[in-house]
Scaffold this motif. Sequence first.
Motif, PDB file in Angstrom:
ATOM      1  N   ALA A  80       0.836  -1.209   0.000  1.00  0.00           N
ATOM      2  CA  ALA A  80       0.000   0.000   0.000  1.00  0.00           C
ATOM      3  C   ALA A  80       0.869   1.257   0.000  1.00  0.00           C
ATOM      4  N   LYS A  99      -4.294   0.086  -6.478  1.00  0.00           N
ATOM      5  CA  LYS A  99      -5.001   0.937  -5.506  1.00  0.00           C
ATOM      6  C   LYS A  99      -6.329   0.301  -5.101  1.00  0.00           C
ATOM      7  N   LYS A 103      -6.608  -2.123  -0.854  1.00  0.00           N
ATOM      8  CA  LYS A 103      -7.485  -1.736   0.259  1.00  0.00           C
ATOM      9  C   LYS A 103      -8.281  -2.946   0.757  1.00  0.00           C
ATOM     10  N   ASN A 107      -8.032  -4.771   4.476  1.00  0.00           N
ATOM     11  CA  ASN A 107      -9.196  -5.081   5.311  1.00  0.00           C
ATOM     12  C   ASN A 107      -9.220  -6.551   5.694  1.00  0.00           C
TER      13      ASN A 107
END
Length: 151
Positions: A80, A99, A103, A107
């Motif tokens: 990231a 991108k 994410k 998570n």
Amino acid sequence: MKIWVDGDACPVVIKEILFRAAERTKVLVTVVANQAVRIPRSNFVQMLQVPRGFDVADEEIVRRVDAGDLVITSDIPLAADVIDKGGVALSPRGELFTKDNVKARLNMRDFLDTMRSSGFDTGGPPALSSNDRKAFADHLDRVLTKATGGN
């Protein structure tokens, strides 16, 4: 373009693919680790040993990576950070982080950490398979071809 390798956890077979690619494409590969890692004699492969400590190698990679550089890592937070700096992140299993997917991966990582801290055995990743090695080599070739203009 330079290639940075999160060397502490990168499988030997993946490093060997990278070393061959460095010679073939004349792109510099730097293995960053907190312990010495065997590398071949080459003008295109180097080792950067960092002090021991939590995330020291990751922080050094983030500090040195430039936009357009490639980082080989299975560490999601490092991927990231690399993407945020305009770099490209590829896992040793051949997963190209973007991108969008990084994410979701962060998570899931956080969820699994919560499960483990609650006492659940979430298991570890499976052994690196021949399909993983092929996926890695294929993605690496595509990234290098794009970066070097096909050379």
